[in-house]
Design a protein around this motif. Structure first.
Motif, short mmCIF file in Angstrom:
data_model
loop_
_atom_site.label_atom_id
_atom_site.label_comp_id
_atom_site.label_asym_id
_atom_site.label_seq_id
_atom_site.Cartn_x
_atom_site.Cartn_y
_atom_site.Cartn_z
N VAL C 23 38.88 34.39 20.58
CA VAL C 23 39.29 35.78 20.77
C VAL C 23 38.39 36.69 19.94
O VAL C 23 38.28 36.51 18.73
N SER C 24 37.73 37.64 20.60
CA SER C 24 36.86 38.57 19.89
C SER C 24 37.10 39.98 20.41
O SER C 24 37.25 40.18 21.62
N GLU C 38 51.44 36.04 29.50
CA GLU C 38 52.79 35.53 29.71
C GLU C 38 53.18 34.66 28.52
O GLU C 38 52.39 34.46 27.60
N SER C 39 54.40 34.16 28.56
CA SER C 39 54.84 33.35 27.42
C SER C 39 53.94 32.11 27.29
O SER C 39 53.54 31.52 28.28
N GLY C 40 53.59 31.79 26.05
CA GLY C 40 52.73 30.65 25.81
C GLY C 40 51.25 30.96 25.92
O GLY C 40 50.42 30.08 25.81
N SER C 41 50.90 32.23 26.12
CA SER C 41 49.49 32.57 26.27
C SER C 41 48.79 32.66 24.93
O SER C 41 47.57 32.72 24.86
N MET C 210 45.33 37.64 28.14
CA MET C 210 45.27 36.27 27.63
C MET C 210 45.99 35.31 28.56
O MET C 210 47.01 35.64 29.16
N HIS C 211 45.45 34.11 28.63
CA HIS C 211 46.04 33.06 29.45
C HIS C 211 45.69 31.72 28.81
O HIS C 211 44.51 31.47 28.54
N PRO C 228 40.40 44.79 38.31
CA PRO C 228 40.45 43.53 37.57
C PRO C 228 39.39 42.56 38.11
O PRO C 228 39.22 42.46 39.32
N SER C 229 38.65 41.92 37.21
CA SER C 229 37.58 41.05 37.68
C SER C 229 38.01 39.59 37.69
O SER C 229 37.42 38.78 38.38
N HIS C 230 39.01 39.24 36.94
CA HIS C 230 39.42 37.85 36.87
C HIS C 230 40.63 37.59 37.77
O HIS C 230 41.51 38.44 37.91
N ASP C 231 40.68 36.41 38.37
CA ASP C 231 41.77 36.06 39.29
C ASP C 231 43.13 36.18 38.62
O ASP C 231 44.09 36.67 39.21
N TYR C 232 43.19 35.70 37.37
CA TYR C 232 44.49 35.69 36.70
C TYR C 232 45.00 37.12 36.49
O TYR C 232 46.17 37.40 36.69
#
Lengths: 254, 264, 260
Positions: C23-24, C38-41, C210-211, C228-232
Motif C-alpha cells: 500500500v502506497s 469489503e470486509s477482509g480487504s 482495496m481487495h 474505474p479502470s479495474h474490474d473489481y
C-alpha cells in the motif's frame, strides 16, 4: 439488609448481649431456654444468645479481612498477568491451575497445620488459595477491556501504558470483581466455620459459630439449640451476602 | 395481478405503561409485491415486523390482525400463531445468530420440513438439496454438511432464505437482511429475492434503514417515524416526489454527499 | 501545499499470513483520502498501522519524518483515530468533558475548561451533554465526543475507521459534513476508511480501492468513480445500491392504502 443487620450486630453485639459471653456459671450448665437465658446455656454455663451475638464480631471482620487479603493478592497478580501477558501471564495461570487442582480444604488444613491455628494462619491460607479466582477474573476483564476502542484512543493520546492501565483499564475491569468479593466473604464465612468446627480456626474459648457448633454437637440429642443457634447465624449471614452479591452483580452489569 | 392482497390492520405495539411504539399501522399490499419499510433506529419498523409474526420481545404487547383479501373483496384473517414458520417466514440481519452454531446446516433445514410437512429419510434429503439449489447455492451437498461458522455471511443468508421458504410461505418478512453484508453480496441477495418473488408469487415486507436498498427491491415504500407511517406510495413516486418533510430529509441525507461534492 | 503523509509499500502480517501488502500513497495538508473495500480487504488493518497501533513493514512518513513502531507518546499524538463502534469508543466510567480534557496538550492548565467547551461547540454537542456520562448519549452524540477527543490532541491526521457506519443516515450525513468542515478549518488530514462507496465519494479527494489486502486501484476520487479502470472497482460500483428505483414498476399498478 440482612448483611446490614449482621454488621450492626458485630458493632453493638457486646452492648446488647444480655450476659458476659465468657462468664461461666457451672451451676447453670446446659440450661433450657428460659427468660434469663433466651437460648439456654452451654456446657460451661455460658449464655448461648450472648455468645452467638458476640461471635459476629469475630467472624465478620476475620472473613472480610480474609477476602480482602486474597483479593489484594489476586488483583495484583491478575493485573500483572492480564497486562503484561506473555511469560508472566502463562506462569501465573499455571500456578493458579496448580492451586485449583488441590482440594481447597486439604490445602488450607495443611497450611494451618504448618503455621498453627489462629487468625494469621487463616488469613495467609485464605490468601494462598483465594487469589486464583480474583486473578483469573481480573485477567479476563482486563483482556476484554483492552480490546475496547477507548483504550486505543487513550494510548494514541500519548498516555503511557502504565497510566492507561490504572486510569482506563482497571476502573472498568474491576466491576465484576466487586460483586465477586461479596460472594467471597460468604465463602470465607463458611470455610472459617468449617475450620473452626474442625478445631483449626478460631480457638476456644472465643465465641465463634463453627466452634460453637462443634461444642454443641455432643449434646445434639438433648440440647439441639446449642448447635442450631450458631448454625442459623452462619446460614443467615451466608444468605444475606449471597443476595447482596447477586444484586451488586446485576447492578454493575447494567 | 390476480387481485389477491394481504392486509395489515391496526398493528400496534405498546409498552407495559401504555405508550405505543407502533401506532395502528394499516397497509394493504398486493400479493407478489414487496413493501419496503424504511426508517431510522427507534422508528418501530422492526417491531412492526416482529408483531406481524408474533415475535415481540418480552414486555411489549402487540395487537392488530393480518388478513388475506381476494379479488371479490372477501377477507379472511390469518392465524399468526399457526402461520409462523409456515405461511409466514422471516429472515434476519445476522444469519449467524439465527442459526444454531453446533448443528449442521442440514439439521436446521430439516426441522421445519419434519414438523410441518412430515418429511423423512431420503425424501427429506432430496428436499433440502432442492431448497439450497433454489436459493442459488451451487454445491448444496457441501453446504448442507457444513456448520454455520464455515460459511460466509452471504451464504448463510441464502441458507436462512432457504429455511424460511421451506414451507412455501406466502409472506416473507425481511429484517435488514443485507445490512451486515458486503455490497457485492448485498446486490446478489437482492437479486435472489427478486427472482424468488417472481417465481413463487411471494409477498415481501422488507425493513431497512437504507433508502437506496429499499429503492432496489420495494414496489411500495412506507416511511416510518416514531411508530407511524408518515408516507406511503409507489417506490418511484416516493423517491421522485417525497410528500412528507421527513422523507425529504431522509432522501437529502442520502443525496447530501453529492451536494457536498458540488460545493467545491 | 506541502506533503503531510507519505506511505510507501506498507505491509501488515498476522503471524504467517500477509494481510496487507504494497500500500502506497501520499496526501497533502487539509486533504482527505478514502479507503474503500469489503470486509477482509485489509482496510482496517491499514488504518491501525498508520495510527501506530499495529506493527507493520514499509515506510510511513509524517511531514518528512519517518515513523517507527512502537512510537514515542509525542509522535503517537500526531495521528488520531475515530472508531466505528459508538458503544466502545468512550470510556464508560469517565464523563465526556473529562475524557476530552485528559488528552489536551500541556499548556491548557487554566483554560482547559474553555478549550473543551470550544471543541464540543465545534462538534455541535448540545451544552447540557458536556458533563454527561457516555451511556446517557446516543450513538451520534458519542461519535461527536470521540471526534472532539481526537481534535483535542491537535493531530496532523485523523483516521476515521468506519466512523459513521453504525449511525442513522441523517446523523451520518451531519457527522461527515462536520469532518469535512473541520478539515477545511484546521488543515487536519483525513483518512476515511469505509465500506460505503457513497460516503467516500462525498468526502474525499483521492481514493484507494482495496481487495484481498492489496490496492487494486487508486487515484482522484472523481476519476475512479467516473472511469474505474479495474474490474473489481467496477463490480463494487455496480453493486452499490443507488436511489434510482428500477423502472417498469409504475406506481398505479400497486394497490396500497393507509388508514390514518
Amino acid at each position: 439488609m440482612i448483611v446490614g443487620l449482621f454488621a450492626l450486630l458485630a458493632v453493638v453485639g457486646p452492648v446488647i448481649a444480655p450476659m458476659d459471653p465468657m462468664g461461666q456459671d457451672l451451676a447453670g450448665r446446659l440450661a433450657q431456654p428460659s427468660a434469663s437465658h433466651l437460648l439456654g446455656t452451654d456446657a460451661f454455663g455460658r449464655d448461648v444468645l450472648s455468645r452467638v451475638l458476640v461471635a459476629a464480631r469475630i467472624d465478620l471482620p476475620v472473613c472480610i479481612a480474609a477476602a480482602l487479603v486474597s483479593a489484594l493478592v489476586g488483583l495484583v497478580l491478575g493485573a500483572a498477568g492480564g497486562y503484561l501477558g506473555g511469560v508472566v501471564d502463562a506462569f501465573l495461570m499455571r500456578l493458579g491451575d496448580l492451586v485449583m487442582a488441590f482440594p481447597t480444604y486439604v490445602l488450607v488444613i495443611a497450611l494451618i497445620a504448618v503455621i498453627g491455628p489462629g487468625v494469621p494462619a487463616i488469613l495467609v491460607s485464605f490468601a494462598l488459595v483465594g487469589w486464583v479466582s480474583y486473578a483469573r477474573l481480573l485477567r479476563e476483564e482486563i483482556r476484554r477491556v483492552r480490546r475496547e476502542d477507548y483504550i486505543t484512543a487513550a494510548y494514541l493520546a500519548g498516555i503511557g501504558r502504565p497510566t492507561v492501565l490504572v486510569r482506563h483499564v482497571l476502573p472498568n475491569a474491576i466491576r465484576p470483581v466487586l460483586a465477586y468479593f461479596v460472594m467471597d466473604v460468604m465463602f470465607a464465612i463458611l470455610t472459617l466455620a468449617a475450620l473452626s468446627y474442625l478445631g483449626l480456626g478460631i480457638q476456644p474459648p472465643s465465641p465463634e459459630w463453627g466452634t460453637m457448633v462443634a461444642e454443641g454437637q455432643t449434646f445434639l440429642q438433648t440440647h439441639w439449640w446449642l448447635t442450631a443457634a450458631p448454625g442459623a447465624m452462619i446460614a443467615g449471614l451466608g444468605l444475606g451476602l449471597l443476595l447482596v452479591g447477586e444484586s451488586l452483580e446485576r447492578r454493575l452489569k447494567a | 395481478m390476480n387481485g389477491h392482497a394481504l392486509e395489515l390492520r391496526d398493528i400496534t405495539v405498546t409498552l407495559p405503561e401504555g405508550r405505543a411504539l407502533v401506532d395502528q399501522v394499516s397497509v394493504r399490499l398486493a400479493v407478489g409485491r414487496c413493501l419496503g419499510l424504511v426508517g431510522e433506529s427507534g422508528s418501530g419498523k422492526s417491531l412492526l415486523l416482529r408483531s406481524i409474526i408474533g415475535l415481540l420481545p418480552a414486555p411489549l404487547a402487540g395487537s392488530g390482525s393480518v388478513h388475506r383479501v381476494t379479488a371479490d373483496g372477501t377477507s379472511e384473517e390469518i392465524d399468526r400463531e399457526a402461520a409462523r414458520g409456515h405461511e409466514i417466514g422471516m429472515i434476519f440481519q445476522e444469519p449467524m445468530r439465527a442459526l444454531n452454531p453446533v448443528r449442521r446446516i442440514s439439521w436446521t433445514l430439516a426441522e421445519p420440513l419434519r414438523m410441518h410437512l412430515g418429511l423423512r429419510g431420503q425424501a427429506l434429503k432430496e428436499r433440502i438439496r432442492e431448497q439450497l439449489d433454489a436459493v442459488g447455492i451451487h454445491d448444496p451437498e457441501r453446504v448442507a454438511r457444513s456448520y454455520p461458522h464455515q460459511l460466509s455471511g452471504g451464504m448463510l443468508q441464502r441458507v436462512m432464505i432457504a429455511a424460511a421458504l421451506s414451507t412455501s410461505p406466502s409472506l416473507l418478512l425481511c429484517d435488514e437482511p443485507t445490512t451486515a453484508l458486503d455490497v457485492t453480496t448485498q446486490a446478489k441477495i437482492i437479486e435472489l429475492l427478486h427472482e424468488l418473488m417472481a417465481e413463487r408469487d411471494l409477498t415481501l415486507v422488507f425493513v431497512s434503514h437504507d433508502l437506496a436498498v429499499i429503492s432496489q427491491i420495494a414496489d411500495v415504500v412506507a416511511v416510518m417515524r416514531e411508530g407511524r407511517l408518515v408516507e406511503i406510495g409507489g417506490a418511484s413516486d416516493v423517491i421522485a416526489n417525497p410528500g412528507h418533510p421527513y422523507t425529504r430529509m431522509l432522501l437529502a441525507s442520502v443525496e447530501h454527499m453529492a451536494e457536498q461534492k458540488g460545493e467545491r | 501545499m506541502d506533503e503531510l503523509l507519505r506511505v510507501a509499500d506498507l505491509g501488515i502480517s498476522y503471524g504467517q499470513r500477509q494481510a496487507v501488502s504494497g500500500v502506497s500513497f501520499a496526501m497533502k495538508t487539509g486533504t482527505a483520502l478514502g479507503v474503500v473495500g469489503e470486509s477482509g480487504s485489509g482496510k482496517s488493518s491499514c488504518a491501525r498501522a498508520i495510527a501506530g497501533v499495529l506493527p507493520h513493514q514499509g515506510i510511513i512518513e509524517l511531514r518528512g519524518e519517518r515513523l517507527t513502531h512502537p512510537r514515542r507518546p509525542s509522535i503517537r499524538r500526531r495521528i488520531q483515530m475515530v472508531f466505528q463502534d459508538p458503544t466502545s469508543s468512550l470510556n464508560p466510567s469517565i464523563r465526556c468533558d473529562r475524557a476530552v480534557m485528559q488528552v489536551l496538550p500541556d499548556g491548557y492548565r487554566g483554560d482547559a475548561q474553555t478549550r473543551v467547551q470550544d471543541l464540543f461547540e465545534r462538534v455541535r454537542l448540545p451544552r447540557h451533554l458536556h458533563h454527561a456520562w457516555p451511556h446517557e448519549l446516543s450513538g451520534g452524540q458519542r461519535q461527536r465526543v470521540a471526534i472532539a477527543r481526537a481534535l483535542a490532541v491537535e493531530p496532523d491526521v485523523i483516521v476515521a475507521d468506519e466512523a459513521t457506519s453504525a449511525l442513522d443516515v441523517s446523523v451520518q450525513a451531519t457527522i461527515l459534513s462536520l469532518l469535512t468542515a473541520l478539515r477545511r478549518e484546521t488543515g487536519v488530514g483525513l483518512i476515511l476508511i469505509s465500506h460505503d462507496l457513497s460516503v467516500v465519494r462525498a468526502t474525499t479527494d483521492q481514493v484507494l480501492v482495496m481487495h484481498d489486502g492489496q490496492v487494486v486501484e487508486q487515484g482522484p476520487t472523481e476519476r475512479v468513480y467516473a472511469e474505474p479502470s479495474h474490474d473489481y472497482t467496477r463490480t463494487l460500483l455496480a453493486a452499490a445500491p443507488s436511489l434510482r428505483a428500477p423502472a417498469a414498476r409504475a406506481a398505479d399498478e400497486v394497490e396500497h392504502w393507509v388508514r390514518t
